[in-house]
Motif scaffolding. Structure first.
Motif, short mmCIF file in Angstrom:
data_model
loop_
_atom_site.label_atom_id
_atom_site.label_comp_id
_atom_site.label_asym_id
_atom_site.label_seq_id
_atom_site.Cartn_x
_atom_site.Cartn_y
_atom_site.Cartn_z
N THR A 43 0.83 -1.19 0.00
CA THR A 43 0.00 0.00 0.00
C THR A 43 0.88 1.25 0.00
OG1 THR A 43 -0.07 0.04 2.41
CG2 THR A 43 -1.81 -1.19 1.29
N THR A 44 0.29 2.38 -0.37
CA THR A 44 1.04 3.64 -0.39
C THR A 44 1.61 4.00 0.98
OG1 THR A 44 -0.28 4.46 -2.26
CG2 THR A 44 0.90 6.10 -0.93
N PRO A 45 0.83 3.88 2.07
CA PRO A 45 1.41 4.18 3.39
C PRO A 45 2.62 3.30 3.72
CG PRO A 45 -0.97 4.15 3.55
CD PRO A 45 -0.63 3.64 2.18
N LEU A 46 2.57 2.04 3.33
CA LEU A 46 3.70 1.15 3.61
C LEU A 46 4.92 1.54 2.78
CD1 LEU A 46 4.40 -1.24 5.39
CD2 LEU A 46 3.77 -2.76 3.52
N ILE A 47 4.70 1.96 1.55
CA ILE A 47 5.81 2.44 0.71
C ILE A 47 6.44 3.68 1.34
CG2 ILE A 47 6.38 3.47 -1.53
CD1 ILE A 47 4.23 1.69 -2.77
N ILE A 48 5.61 4.57 1.88
CA ILE A 48 6.12 5.77 2.55
C ILE A 48 7.00 5.38 3.74
CG2 ILE A 48 5.45 7.79 3.92
CD1 ILE A 48 2.97 8.01 2.13
N VAL A 49 6.56 4.38 4.50
CA VAL A 49 7.32 3.92 5.67
C VAL A 49 8.68 3.38 5.23
CG1 VAL A 49 7.43 2.12 7.44
CG2 VAL A 49 5.36 3.48 7.17
N VAL A 50 8.69 2.53 4.22
CA VAL A 50 9.95 1.92 3.75
C VAL A 50 10.90 2.99 3.23
CG1 VAL A 50 10.96 0.36 2.06
CG2 VAL A 50 8.87 -0.30 3.25
N ILE A 51 10.38 3.93 2.43
CA ILE A 51 11.22 5.00 1.91
C ILE A 51 11.79 5.85 3.05
CG2 ILE A 51 11.21 7.15 0.57
CD1 ILE A 51 9.21 5.83 -1.32
N SER A 52 10.97 6.13 4.06
CA SER A 52 11.43 6.91 5.22
C SER A 52 12.55 6.20 5.95
CB SER A 52 10.26 7.17 6.17
OG SER A 52 9.22 7.90 5.54
N ILE A 53 12.43 4.88 6.10
CA ILE A 53 13.48 4.10 6.77
C ILE A 53 14.79 4.21 6.00
CG2 ILE A 53 14.22 1.75 7.37
CD1 ILE A 53 11.26 1.15 7.96
N PHE A 54 14.73 4.06 4.69
CA PHE A 54 15.93 4.13 3.87
C PHE A 54 16.55 5.53 3.89
CE2 PHE A 54 16.55 0.22 1.26
CZ PHE A 54 15.57 -0.54 1.87
N ILE A 55 15.71 6.57 3.83
CA ILE A 55 16.24 7.94 3.82
C ILE A 55 16.91 8.28 5.15
CG2 ILE A 55 15.57 10.38 3.81
CD1 ILE A 55 13.47 9.70 1.72
#
Length: 289
Positions: free
Chosen positions: A2-14
């Motif tokens: 889902t989009t919220p989960l993608i946001i979480v993963v991207i935030s972790i990497f950043i």
């Protein structure tokens, strides 16, 4: 995903990359012990959080989720330790490997009803770890005097991030929602589906069972307006069939059917205008041959 989960993963990497960037910039000021602690904390927290997420996404395939989580933790632990020393590299990679394994197993074991809440908890843990790392790096070697480095300001930043984070929608992907499981009951096998109702769609929008098989359907309402689910034509297949399921926002309802006649049956939301907006799916009953 889902989009919220993608946001979480991207935030972790950043955020992980930002920590590594600070390590590279101030590497000549970092002591051996401090470097080991940073690499270990970053590798462990990143591997653990990503491990939980991929463990949930790839539930039923622990090998894939474990490999992905271990690689993620090892990579970030490795890059965090490389500018410092071989000892920091060793600490970072081993911690990342361990965190990835633990996270993948946790994600695999979490029941569907608790997956969303557990992802939220793990992301809060990751954010808290990163904020503590920033604070520690400021105290140990950055030595800059900025307002945001104050512990109280860090706490306020954490609270603001968490408030915004809680506004995101559900994290469990629609593919996970379509996952089904089997339960043995004597000689009869029950097949279960979780169908998510949102504005304006059902997920999954296609299900398949065998004629004569008992099927349990859980209607998981993740939207904001009322939705119904009706299987058209199932009323012809037995007096025990429930024609329609209803669920209020953020609630669940369930029904058990025994479908005996092969064919293709449409399921729709019977509230006016919802089917026309896209809330429909197909239930295929095969003859088993």
């Amino acid at each position: 995903m889902t989009t919220p989960l993608i946001i979480v993963v991207i935030s972790i990497f950043i955020l992980s990359a930002l920590v590594i960037g600070i390590i590279i910039r101030f590497r000549h000021r970092i002591t051996s012990m401090t470097g080991m602690m940073i690499a270990m904390a970053l590798g462990m927290s990143t591997g653990l959080t990503i491990g939980v997420i991929v463990g949930i996404i790839f539930a039923g395939n622990l090998f894939y989720s474990t490999v992905i989580a271990m690689l993620t933790g090892v990579i970030f632990g490795l890059f965090a330790g490389m500018p410092l020393s071989l000892v920091a590299v060793l600490d970072g990679t081993l911690s990342g490997m361990m965190g990835g394994m633990m996270g993948a197993m946790l994600g695999e074991m979490i029941k569907y009803d608790y997956q969303d809440a557990f992802i939220r908890i793990m992301f809060m843990f990751f954010i808290a770890t990163v904020i503590i790392l920033f604070w520690m790096m400021q105290q140990e070697f950055i030595k800059g005097k900025r307002l945001w480095n104050h512990p109280l300001v860090s706490l306020i930043i954490f609270v603001i991030i968490m408030i915004g984070f809680q506004q995101l929608g559900p994290f469990v992907s629609s593919s996970k929602s379509s996952e089904h499981h089997h339960m043995e009951s004597g000689d009869m096998q029950m097949k279960s589906f979780i169908v998510q109702a949102d504005e304006f769609s059902f997920s999954p929008n296609k299900m398949e069972v065998t004629a004569g098989q008992t099927v349990k359907i859980v209607l998981d309402h993740i939207g904001k307006v009322n939705h119904h689910l009706q299987i058209i034509g199932v009323e012809e297949q037995g007096k025990n069939s429930r024609l329609q399921m209803e669920s209020a926002p953020r609630q669940k309802s369930e029904a058990v059917y025994t479908l005996t006649t092969p064919g293709e049956y449409k399921y729709v939301c019977t509230i006016s205008g919802h089917q026309e907006a896209g809330m429909e799916g197909e239930l295929e009953v095969t003859n088993g041959f």
